[in-house]
Scaffold this active site. Structure first.
Site, PDB file in Angstrom:
ATOM      1  N   HIS A  61       0.812  -1.182   0.192  1.00  0.00           N
ATOM      2  CA  HIS A  61       0.026   0.112   0.192  1.00  0.00           C
ATOM      3  C   HIS A  61       0.699   1.096  -0.135  1.00  0.00           C
ATOM      4  O   HIS A  61       2.118   1.182   0.208  1.00  0.00           O
ATOM      5  CB  HIS A  61      -1.009  -0.125   1.127  1.00  0.00           C
ATOM      6  CG  HIS A  61      -0.363   0.185   2.682  1.00  0.00           C
ATOM      7  ND1 HIS A  61       0.723  -0.819   2.895  1.00  0.00           N
ATOM      8  CD2 HIS A  61      -0.437   1.084   3.678  1.00  0.00           C
ATOM      9  CE1 HIS A  61       1.015  -0.669   4.056  1.00  0.00           C
ATOM     10  NE2 HIS A  61       0.715   0.476   4.452  1.00  0.00           N
ATOM     11  N   HIS A  63       1.189   3.944   2.151  1.00  0.00           N
ATOM     12  CA  HIS A  63       1.588   4.772   3.336  1.00  0.00           C
ATOM     13  C   HIS A  63       2.989   5.130   3.516  1.00  0.00           C
ATOM     14  O   HIS A  63       3.921   4.143   2.685  1.00  0.00           O
ATOM     15  CB  HIS A  63       1.303   4.020   4.705  1.00  0.00           C
ATOM     16  CG  HIS A  63      -0.060   4.062   5.040  1.00  0.00           C
ATOM     17  ND1 HIS A  63      -1.025   3.441   5.767  1.00  0.00           N
ATOM     18  CD2 HIS A  63      -1.171   5.005   4.537  1.00  0.00           C
ATOM     19  CE1 HIS A  63      -2.105   3.884   5.846  1.00  0.00           C
ATOM     20  NE2 HIS A  63      -2.392   4.848   5.192  1.00  0.00           N
ATOM     21  N   ASP A  65       5.734   4.789   5.191  1.00  0.00           N
ATOM     22  CA  ASP A  65       6.769   3.961   5.694  1.00  0.00           C
ATOM     23  C   ASP A  65       6.843   2.610   4.864  1.00  0.00           C
ATOM     24  O   ASP A  65       7.900   1.818   5.080  1.00  0.00           O
ATOM     25  CB  ASP A  65       6.236   3.557   7.221  1.00  0.00           C
ATOM     26  CG  ASP A  65       4.831   2.718   7.239  1.00  0.00           C
ATOM     27  OD1 ASP A  65       4.187   3.161   6.440  1.00  0.00           O
ATOM     28  OD2 ASP A  65       4.657   2.213   8.289  1.00  0.00           O
ATOM     29  N   HIS A  66       6.171   2.509   3.836  1.00  0.00           N
ATOM     30  CA  HIS A  66       6.097   1.327   2.953  1.00  0.00           C
ATOM     31  C   HIS A  66       6.946   2.093   1.575  1.00  0.00           C
ATOM     32  O   HIS A  66       6.928   1.075   0.676  1.00  0.00           O
ATOM     33  CB  HIS A  66       4.857   0.558   2.822  1.00  0.00           C
ATOM     34  CG  HIS A  66       4.496  -0.019   3.748  1.00  0.00           C
ATOM     35  ND1 HIS A  66       4.753  -1.246   4.359  1.00  0.00           N
ATOM     36  CD2 HIS A  66       3.946   0.582   5.179  1.00  0.00           C
ATOM     37  CE1 HIS A  66       4.096  -1.652   5.502  1.00  0.00           C
ATOM     38  NE2 HIS A  66       3.804  -0.520   5.873  1.00  0.00           N
ATOM     39  N   HIS A 138      -6.853  -3.250   5.703  1.00  0.00           N
ATOM     40  CA  HIS A 138      -6.278  -2.107   6.573  1.00  0.00           C
ATOM     41  C   HIS A 138      -7.159  -0.857   6.172  1.00  0.00           C
ATOM     42  O   HIS A 138      -8.497  -0.897   5.872  1.00  0.00           O
ATOM     43  CB  HIS A 138      -4.962  -1.597   5.608  1.00  0.00           C
ATOM     44  CG  HIS A 138      -3.838  -0.892   6.610  1.00  0.00           C
ATOM     45  ND1 HIS A 138      -4.105  -1.030   8.152  1.00  0.00           N
ATOM     46  CD2 HIS A 138      -3.182  -0.082   6.146  1.00  0.00           C
ATOM     47  CE1 HIS A 138      -2.838   0.104   8.382  1.00  0.00           C
ATOM     48  NE2 HIS A 138      -2.466   0.620   7.234  1.00  0.00           N
ATOM     49  N   ASP A 207       0.393  -4.865   7.770  1.00  0.00           N
ATOM     50  CA  ASP A 207      -0.713  -3.650   7.806  1.00  0.00           C
ATOM     51  C   ASP A 207      -2.161  -4.111   7.730  1.00  0.00           C
ATOM     52  O   ASP A 207      -2.688  -3.762   6.497  1.00  0.00           O
ATOM     53  CB  ASP A 207      -0.312  -2.389   6.812  1.00  0.00           C
ATOM     54  CG  ASP A 207       0.820  -1.681   7.400  1.00  0.00           C
ATOM     55  OD1 ASP A 207       2.116  -2.415   7.455  1.00  0.00           O
ATOM     56  OD2 ASP A 207       0.702  -0.502   7.454  1.00  0.00           O
ATOM     57  N   HIS A 266       7.370  -5.481  11.112  1.00  0.00           N
ATOM     58  CA  HIS A 266       6.724  -4.420  11.159  1.00  0.00           C
ATOM     59  C   HIS A 266       6.242  -3.800  12.723  1.00  0.00           C
ATOM     60  O   HIS A 266       5.119  -3.833  12.774  1.00  0.00           O
ATOM     61  CB  HIS A 266       5.235  -4.518  10.332  1.00  0.00           C
ATOM     62  CG  HIS A 266       4.538  -2.923   9.965  1.00  0.00           C
ATOM     63  ND1 HIS A 266       3.705  -2.560  10.601  1.00  0.00           N
ATOM     64  CD2 HIS A 266       4.911  -2.357   9.016  1.00  0.00           C
ATOM     65  CE1 HIS A 266       3.299  -1.281  10.180  1.00  0.00           C
ATOM     66  NE2 HIS A 266       3.898  -1.176   9.100  1.00  0.00           N
TER      67      HIS A 266
END
Length: 304
Positions: A61, A63, A65-66, A138, A207, A266
């Site tokens: 996805h 976000h 942090d990814h 998520h 997530d 994670h």
């Protein structure tokens, strides 16, 4: 054989000794990346692997942090004089998101090819990887991935001789090729190969809440890499609110899926000592292991 490395195991923000989320696998000269959090390229260098052979990047996805490490990684790949196309896979909006990030990496010497996921389940064949993308739960659209390396049946030389198949065709049939000989005869792999053998399977999900479909996709995996955002039992309410998972919820999924082993990843920045909770989690699924930046394994085919 399939090399698997957790490059980063942190969620939300990087910490000293815990980079943001990323996984890298290597098979037959082709490298595949899942997610590209901040410091991914540092983690790759620290592992001693290289950037140029990365052929596929899959995103769970969008976000930060990814995906926040992507612009720098693309620049580094470009500076390595890469010219081969790069395939990217991710939820709908992938090309728009990547182009927005590329405003700071506009000039690249290679083409980017996009595959945007729109269905609850999709299958792709890329460079020897059979990829299954499956939707999870998520607070934005998010996918997990199953990576499989299929393995054909054992070559039967006696059958090949009995069928009068010329020796030069043997290796081609073993690779799955259908051959039309000069005399018009057609030779197929089924004529010389036994039943398909067990391949290699890695399932990766992060997530998400622990929806039952995850266990179904992870069933029989050699390695199941699963989010464990929180180790503290009292944080299950927070996990539910923000659509994440606790160690215990991940372990219950693993107990259903029965992989060879599970790695947790994670981790929340607040989770300073994840090892404190491992004993209780192993009562649910004994082959639970903590992910760690740089943790790796080489999976090999079962010769039994």
């Amino acid at each position: 054989m399939l090399d698997v490395c957790l490059l980063g195991t942190g969620g939300m923000m990087p910490l000293p000794g815990r980079f943001l989320t990323s996984l890298m696998v290597r098979y037959n000269g082709s490298n595949l990346l899942i997610d590209c959090g901040e410091a991914t390229q540092i983690a790759i260098k620290k592992k001693g692997w290289v950037f140029k052979p990365i052929d596929v990047i899959c995103f769970t996805h969008y976000h930060a942090d990814h995906i926040s490490g992507l612009p720098g990684l693309l620049l580094t790949m470009g500076n390595a004089e890469r010219t081969e196309p790069l395939t990217m896979v991710g939820p709908r909006g992938l090309e728009r998101v990547v182009n927005a990030l590329r405003c700071i990496a506009p000039e690249l010497p290679f083409e980017i090819r996009y595959h945007e996921l729109t269905e609850p389940e999709e299958h792709l064949e890329i460079n020897g990887y059979h990829i299954t993308a499956f939707k999870v739960q998520h607070n934005v659209v998010c996918y997990g991935y199953v990576l499989e390396i299929p393995r054909g049946g054992r070559f039967d030389a006696a059958r090949a001789k009995a069928a009068d198949i010329p020796l030069p065709y043997w290796s081609r049939l073993q690779k799955g090729e259908v051959i039309t000989a000069e005399d018009g005869r057609i030779f197929t792999p089924e004529m010389v190969l036994g039943p398909a053998r067990k391949g290699l399977k890695v399932t990766y999900t992060t997530d998400t809440r622990p929806v039952p479909s995850i266990a179904a996709y992870a069933a029989g995996s050699d390695l199941f890499i699963c989010e464990g955002m929180y180790g503290e039992p009292e944080k299950e309410k927070k996990a539910r609110e923000y659509k994440h998972m606790t160690f215990y919820e991940a372990a219950r999924l693993a107990a259903q899926a029965k992989p060879e082993e599970m790695w947790l990843t994670h981790f929340s920045p607040s989770l300073v000592y994840p090892e404190n909770y491992l004993e209780d989690v192993r009562r649910i699924f004994p082959e639970t292991h903590l992910g760690k930046d740089g943790k790796s394994i080489t999976l090999t085919f079962d010769e039994k």
